[in-house]
Design a protein around this motif. Structure first.
Motif, PDB file in Angstrom:
ATOM      1  N   LYS A 128       0.860  -1.176   0.000  1.00  0.00           N
ATOM      2  CA  LYS A 128       0.000   0.000   0.000  1.00  0.00           C
ATOM      3  C   LYS A 128       0.900   1.230   0.000  1.00  0.00           C
ATOM      4  N   VAL A 129       0.709   2.086  -0.989  1.00  0.00           N
ATOM      5  CA  VAL A 129       1.531   3.286  -1.170  1.00  0.00           C
ATOM      6  C   VAL A 129       0.650   4.508  -0.947  1.00  0.00           C
ATOM      7  N   GLN A 130       0.934   5.257   0.120  1.00  0.00           N
ATOM      8  CA  GLN A 130       0.207   6.497   0.405  1.00  0.00           C
ATOM      9  C   GLN A 130       1.173   7.651   0.137  1.00  0.00           C
ATOM     10  N   ASP A 131       1.073   8.204  -1.059  1.00  0.00           N
ATOM     11  CA  ASP A 131       2.051   9.174  -1.543  1.00  0.00           C
ATOM     12  C   ASP A 131       1.632  10.605  -1.246  1.00  0.00           C
ATOM     13  N   LYS A 132       2.620  11.401  -0.840  1.00  0.00           N
ATOM     14  CA  LYS A 132       2.428  12.835  -0.629  1.00  0.00           C
ATOM     15  C   LYS A 132       3.488  13.623  -1.403  1.00  0.00           C
ATOM     16  N   GLY A 133       3.847  13.126  -2.596  1.00  0.00           N
ATOM     17  CA  GLY A 133       4.782  13.846  -3.447  1.00  0.00           C
ATOM     18  C   GLY A 133       6.225  13.415  -3.315  1.00  0.00           C
ATOM     19  N   ALA A 134       6.451  12.158  -2.952  1.00  0.00           N
ATOM     20  CA  ALA A 134       7.819  11.658  -2.775  1.00  0.00           C
ATOM     21  C   ALA A 134       8.508  11.456  -4.124  1.00  0.00           C
ATOM     22  N   LEU A 135       9.805  11.642  -4.122  1.00  0.00           N
ATOM     23  CA  LEU A 135      10.615  11.383  -5.311  1.00  0.00           C
ATOM     24  C   LEU A 135      10.948   9.894  -5.391  1.00  0.00           C
ATOM     25  N   ASN A 136      11.389   9.463  -6.567  1.00  0.00           N
ATOM     26  CA  ASN A 136      11.628   8.035  -6.804  1.00  0.00           C
ATOM     27  C   ASN A 136      12.599   7.406  -5.807  1.00  0.00           C
ATOM     28  N   TYR A 137      13.686   8.100  -5.486  1.00  0.00           N
ATOM     29  CA  TYR A 137      14.660   7.508  -4.565  1.00  0.00           C
ATOM     30  C   TYR A 137      14.069   7.336  -3.171  1.00  0.00           C
ATOM     31  N   THR A 138      13.159   8.203  -2.784  1.00  0.00           N
ATOM     32  CA  THR A 138      12.491   8.071  -1.488  1.00  0.00           C
ATOM     33  C   THR A 138      11.550   6.870  -1.507  1.00  0.00           C
ATOM     34  N   ILE A 139      10.822   6.703  -2.588  1.00  0.00           N
ATOM     35  CA  ILE A 139       9.908   5.566  -2.720  1.00  0.00           C
ATOM     36  C   ILE A 139      10.685   4.263  -2.646  1.00  0.00           C
ATOM     37  N   ARG A 140      11.795   4.176  -3.385  1.00  0.00           N
ATOM     38  CA  ARG A 140      12.614   2.959  -3.356  1.00  0.00           C
ATOM     39  C   ARG A 140      13.116   2.649  -1.942  1.00  0.00           C
ATOM     40  N   ALA A 141      13.604   3.668  -1.248  1.00  0.00           N
ATOM     41  CA  ALA A 141      14.138   3.467   0.103  1.00  0.00           C
ATOM     42  C   ALA A 141      13.049   3.020   1.072  1.00  0.00           C
ATOM     43  N   ARG A 142      11.872   3.598   0.960  1.00  0.00           N
ATOM     44  CA  ARG A 142      10.765   3.228   1.861  1.00  0.00           C
ATOM     45  C   ARG A 142      10.286   1.802   1.590  1.00  0.00           C
ATOM     46  N   VAL A 143      10.205   1.421   0.325  1.00  0.00           N
ATOM     47  CA  VAL A 143       9.805   0.049  -0.011  1.00  0.00           C
ATOM     48  C   VAL A 143      10.834  -0.936   0.540  1.00  0.00           C
ATOM     49  N   GLN A 144      12.106  -0.656   0.335  1.00  0.00           N
ATOM     50  CA  GLN A 144      13.156  -1.540   0.834  1.00  0.00           C
ATOM     51  C   GLN A 144      13.078  -1.687   2.351  1.00  0.00           C
ATOM     52  N   THR A 145      12.937  -0.589   3.056  1.00  0.00           N
ATOM     53  CA  THR A 145      12.881  -0.628   4.520  1.00  0.00           C
ATOM     54  C   THR A 145      11.668  -1.405   5.010  1.00  0.00           C
ATOM     55  N   ALA A 146      10.505  -1.157   4.401  1.00  0.00           N
ATOM     56  CA  ALA A 146       9.289  -1.865   4.824  1.00  0.00           C
ATOM     57  C   ALA A 146       9.426  -3.361   4.578  1.00  0.00           C
ATOM     58  N   LEU A 147       9.985  -3.749   3.449  1.00  0.00           N
ATOM     59  CA  LEU A 147      10.177  -5.172   3.154  1.00  0.00           C
ATOM     60  C   LEU A 147      11.142  -5.806   4.152  1.00  0.00           C
ATOM     61  N   GLU A 148      12.222  -5.116   4.462  1.00  0.00           N
ATOM     62  CA  GLU A 148      13.182  -5.666   5.435  1.00  0.00           C
ATOM     63  C   GLU A 148      12.560  -5.806   6.814  1.00  0.00           C
ATOM     64  N   ARG A 149      11.713  -4.864   7.206  1.00  0.00           N
ATOM     65  CA  ARG A 149      11.044  -4.949   8.510  1.00  0.00           C
ATOM     66  C   ARG A 149      10.031  -6.085   8.548  1.00  0.00           C
ATOM     67  N   ALA A 150       9.449  -6.409   7.405  1.00  0.00           N
ATOM     68  CA  ALA A 150       8.433  -7.464   7.338  1.00  0.00           C
ATOM     69  C   ALA A 150       9.041  -8.865   7.441  1.00  0.00           C
ATOM     70  N   LEU A 151      10.350  -8.967   7.306  1.00  0.00           N
ATOM     71  CA  LEU A 151      11.023 -10.269   7.385  1.00  0.00           C
ATOM     72  C   LEU A 151      11.276 -10.707   8.815  1.00  0.00           C
ATOM     73  N   VAL A 152      11.456  -9.772   9.707  1.00  0.00           N
ATOM     74  CA  VAL A 152      11.865 -10.069  11.081  1.00  0.00           C
ATOM     75  C   VAL A 152      10.700 -10.561  11.913  1.00  0.00           C
TER      76      VAL A 152
END
Length: 90
Positions: free
Chosen positions: A66-90
């Protein structure tokens, strides 16, 4: 990469994005994009592609993003997706 639980990254603030990931019981990668109508019309496909590319790069499967965007740039989106996925593994 198997997603074990629901996790979030980011913030629902201007120039940022809140990413929530959860296991997808039906299988596959599902992207749910929420943003302003103007941004959705102009950049919706690009935002979804950035998310899908990052998911593929990390090898995640069977996930709802689920992506709730408020005007983020691509590099921010990539970093947030990566972090959320890594947190979901633990």
């Amino acid at each position: 990469m198997k997603i074990c639980k629901t996790a979030q990254a980011g913030a629902f603030e201007s120039n940022d994005v809140l990413i929530t990931v959860a296991p997808n019981e039906q299988g596959g990668v599902q992207v749910q994009l929420e943003t302003k109508r103007v941004i959705l019309k102009q950049f919706g496909k690009q935002i979804e592609q950035v998310v899908r590319d990052q998911v593929a790069k990390m090898g995640a499967e069977d996930v709802i993003i689920k992506v709730q965007d408020k005007g983020a740039l691509n590099y921010t989106i990539r970093a947030r997706v990566q972090t959320a996925l890594e947190r979901a593994l633990v």
